[in-house]
Scaffold this active site. Structure first.
Site, PDB file in Angstrom:
ATOM      1  N   TYR A  94       0.847  -1.193   0.000  1.00  0.00           N
ATOM      2  CA  TYR A  94       0.000   0.000   0.000  1.00  0.00           C
ATOM      3  C   TYR A  94       0.882   1.243   0.000  1.00  0.00           C
ATOM      4  O   TYR A  94       1.638   1.490   0.948  1.00  0.00           O
ATOM      5  CB  TYR A  94      -0.930   0.015   1.208  1.00  0.00           C
ATOM      6  CG  TYR A  94      -1.994  -1.061   1.196  1.00  0.00           C
ATOM      7  CD1 TYR A  94      -2.291  -1.772   0.033  1.00  0.00           C
ATOM      8  CD2 TYR A  94      -2.725  -1.366   2.337  1.00  0.00           C
ATOM      9  CE1 TYR A  94      -3.272  -2.757   0.027  1.00  0.00           C
ATOM     10  CE2 TYR A  94      -3.714  -2.344   2.334  1.00  0.00           C
ATOM     11  CZ  TYR A  94      -3.981  -3.031   1.178  1.00  0.00           C
ATOM     12  OH  TYR A  94      -4.951  -4.009   1.173  1.00  0.00           O
TER      13      TYR A  94
ATOM     14  N   PRO B 142     -16.281  -3.554   0.283  1.00  0.00           N
ATOM     15  CA  PRO B 142     -17.708  -3.752   0.574  1.00  0.00           C
ATOM     16  C   PRO B 142     -18.640  -2.768  -0.122  1.00  0.00           C
ATOM     17  O   PRO B 142     -19.857  -2.963  -0.092  1.00  0.00           O
ATOM     18  CB  PRO B 142     -17.775  -3.589   2.095  1.00  0.00           C
ATOM     19  CG  PRO B 142     -16.614  -2.713   2.430  1.00  0.00           C
ATOM     20  CD  PRO B 142     -15.533  -3.114   1.470  1.00  0.00           C
TER      21      PRO B 142
ATOM     22  N   GLY C 156     -17.179  -4.781  -9.415  1.00  0.00           N
ATOM     23  CA  GLY C 156     -15.982  -5.280 -10.062  1.00  0.00           C
ATOM     24  C   GLY C 156     -14.949  -5.577  -8.991  1.00  0.00           C
ATOM     25  O   GLY C 156     -15.272  -5.967  -7.867  1.00  0.00           O
TER      26      GLY C 156
ATOM     27  N   PHE D  32     -20.671   1.215  -6.038  1.00  0.00           N
ATOM     28  CA  PHE D  32     -21.998   0.983  -6.603  1.00  0.00           C
ATOM     29  C   PHE D  32     -23.040   1.860  -5.923  1.00  0.00           C
ATOM     30  O   PHE D  32     -24.097   2.130  -6.484  1.00  0.00           O
ATOM     31  CB  PHE D  32     -22.395  -0.493  -6.507  1.00  0.00           C
ATOM     32  CG  PHE D  32     -22.551  -1.007  -5.089  1.00  0.00           C
ATOM     33  CD1 PHE D  32     -23.743  -0.873  -4.401  1.00  0.00           C
ATOM     34  CD2 PHE D  32     -21.495  -1.629  -4.447  1.00  0.00           C
ATOM     35  CE1 PHE D  32     -23.898  -1.350  -3.106  1.00  0.00           C
ATOM     36  CE2 PHE D  32     -21.638  -2.117  -3.155  1.00  0.00           C
ATOM     37  CZ  PHE D  32     -22.836  -1.970  -2.478  1.00  0.00           C
TER      38      PHE D  32
END
Length: 305
Positions: free
Chosen positions: A52, A216, A220, A226
């Site tokens: 990261y 969550p 994709g 979403f």
């Protein structure tokens, strides 16, 4: 916030954890605010990985809170290794080197839970076991887990490990549910009946391995959220309906949908927005009914047999 135990360990943590992949994009003051806000909300497990920010995320995290013994004992730190530039590496040498790097960047003497990131098909489990034993006996790592592994991959590891695996990180959201879909479609000829993960959900439940749900709120892999996305009108309408009914945000409802599953799945949320994390944390106090859970599942485009 409600608490859960990770696997068969003695690590008791908030049922929602904070993924720190994006923290390297914040200045020290803002990063400190994100971490302090999380702790106040009961979000006390911080998930990292050596890749990261190419290690920068771990550094920013530790510098932001002026890592010291008093701060350290109030939180649980989790990090991962195994993803390198163009390949995966579970060699003993890399695992040990990666832990040393994370300890240095996080400014701590130990890691609470250490995970193997994406599966390395060239893994030699004996080597992994040797590395884990060295790390456990030296006190540098307390517990071990994996990420994105299926049951047989975990079984192969467990053949050689001295300690239980306590965590498996897997992608899960209301619009990404392959680990759930096949359970509804047993002995059917439709696409959802295809078992893509060797029944990893049931395996983890049987073996007391905590599933940590990554992405969550994404569709994709990491293609974007979403929630609020016009491409997902039905699920967003249902999220909004339930949010208004329970006087919370749609993000809280999406989180509560994961928490409602009896497997005690722990969402790993990656927001660096303190208010958004407050909204998400409300999910810990929301109880979706069985009917509401199924309504959301169907609104995401899933059909029941």
């Amino acid at each position: 916030m409600n608490k859960i135990k990770l696997g068969r360990s003695d690590l008791e943590v908030g049922e929602i954890s904070l993924g720190c992949m994006r923290i390297n994009g914040l200045n020290q003051k803002d990063a400190a605010h994100v971490i302090e806000n999380a702790m106040e909300l009961g979000v006390d497990l911080f998930d990292h990985a050596d890749i990261y920010g190419k290690g920068k995320s771990e550094e920013v995290f530790a510098d932001a809170i002026n890592m010291n013994d008093d701060v350290r004992e109030k939180m649980k730190l989790q990090t991962k290794c195994g993803i390198r530039d163009g390949y995966f590496d579970f060699s003993k040498e890399h695992i040990l080197e990666s832990v040393e790097g994370s300890l240095r960047r996080l400014k701590t003497d130990y890691i609470d839970s250490y995970l193997l990131h994406r599966p390395d098909v060239l893994m030699e489990p004996e080597e992994v076991a040797e590395a884990f034993t060295t790390l456990k006996e030296s006190g540098k790592v307390r517990y071990f887990g994996v990420s994105n592994q299926n049951p047989m991959q975990m079984e192969l590891l467990k053949k050689y490990l001295k300690d239980d695996l306590i965590v498996n990180q897997l992608q899960l959201s209301v619009v990404h549910t392959p680990m759930i879909d096949s359970g509804f479609n047993v002995n059917m000829m439709n696409d959802p009946a295809v078992v893509r993960d060797s029944n990893v959900l049931e395996y983890c439940r049987l073996n007391d391995i905590t599933i940590q749900a990554w992405s969550p709120f994404q569709h994709g892999m990491i293609e974007g959220p979403f929630i609020g996305n016009d491409a997902f009108p039905d699920v967003n309408a249902k999220l909004q309906e339930l949010a208004e009914k329970k006087d919370v945000t749609d993000t809280a409802i999406a989180t509560a949908w994961i928490l409602r599953h009896p497997a005690n799945i722990q969402p790993v949320v990656g927001t660096m927005n303190p208010q958004r994390l407050k909204d998400i944390a409300e999910a810990s106090h929301i109880e979706l009914t069985r009917q509401e859970w199924y309504e959301l599942y169907r609104a995401a485009g899933n059909e029941l047999p």
